[in-house]
Design an enzyme around this catalytic site. Sequence first.
Site, short mmCIF file in Angstrom:
data_model
loop_
_atom_site.label_atom_id
_atom_site.label_comp_id
_atom_site.label_asym_id
_atom_site.label_seq_id
_atom_site.Cartn_x
_atom_site.Cartn_y
_atom_site.Cartn_z
N THR A 32 37.57 34.35 41.96
CA THR A 32 36.67 34.81 43.49
C THR A 32 35.49 34.81 43.15
O THR A 32 35.37 36.05 42.05
CB THR A 32 37.81 36.25 43.42
OG1 THR A 32 39.26 35.02 43.71
CG2 THR A 32 37.69 36.60 45.09
N LYS A 144 43.20 33.55 34.22
CA LYS A 144 43.43 33.75 36.31
C LYS A 144 44.36 33.17 36.28
O LYS A 144 43.93 32.15 37.43
CB LYS A 144 42.32 34.19 36.70
CG LYS A 144 42.67 35.56 37.86
CD LYS A 144 41.28 35.84 38.46
CE LYS A 144 41.36 37.04 39.65
NZ LYS A 144 40.39 37.31 40.36
N GLU A 177 44.29 46.95 32.20
CA GLU A 177 43.04 46.75 33.62
C GLU A 177 43.90 47.77 34.61
O GLU A 177 44.28 48.50 34.27
CB GLU A 177 43.38 45.17 33.83
CG GLU A 177 44.93 44.89 33.68
CD GLU A 177 44.79 43.40 34.14
OE1 GLU A 177 43.44 42.59 33.61
OE2 GLU A 177 46.00 41.96 34.11
#
Length: 272
Positions: A32, A144, A177
């Site tokens: 993204t 990802k 994270e």
Amino acid sequence: MGSIMLWIDGQLQQQLSVLDRGTQYGDGCFTTARVCAGGIVWLDRHIARLQQAAERLLFPAVDWESLIAEMNQAAQGQSNGVVKVMLTRGVGGRGYSPKGCLQPTRIVMQADYPAHYANWRERGINLNLSPVALAKNPLLAGIKHLNRLEQVLIRAALDQTSAEETLVLDTSGMLVECCAANLFWRKGHRVYTPDLSQSGVDGVARQHIIALLTGSDFELQIVNEPISALGDADEVLVCNALMPVVPVNQAHVWRYHDHARTLYRFLHPGCE
């Protein structure tokens, strides 16, 4: 929800075959990207992360030239927006075997920029502790991929609280994270970020920040630490490609002072 436009293999459309392996198995990867003044920020890093993921997932050859052109097309005319890219293995036979999948599917989405990030950068955010832990899997760690069920559960738990983001640990209790961001913290001139070799996503903003810190007056350490490591931190911040960097007011039970945002002030201009 703002306006969204979708291109699949270069064609403006919103229909994807149910036989696509992205639909069947989450067999793919994505990134993204932020768009500023009609251009994609950190385009090279986004392409590199997709290429790394495609290689790790043993994809057939991807038409990278067409994908880059489609991304740039989606960014045109946007002063401040988002381009999301998904790659799937494509349409194949029934079952888990990837045999017969010869042409990956390219999906490019254009969307509005999340307006709340500007507010987050100005006032800072709070992080709670997620009750959902990330599994360790070195084969998939860092990339990802499209299997985001852990993040869906993490986000569902976060939605039940007043916090803006959440600290996520792995099944051994080590910091990894946040739900949709990477994590850094500072103690004096030393800056720490979690090791992502077992789980988590190595985001492009994280990569950019590591590059900025290299050769600076800060000393960067990539560590395996429990949440207690944040207890005596001077400063905590989170980052992703859209934010791109946001200061943290409170992480779990610990609060941080506005005047201590030395790292944030150093990074913010280089991340815009």
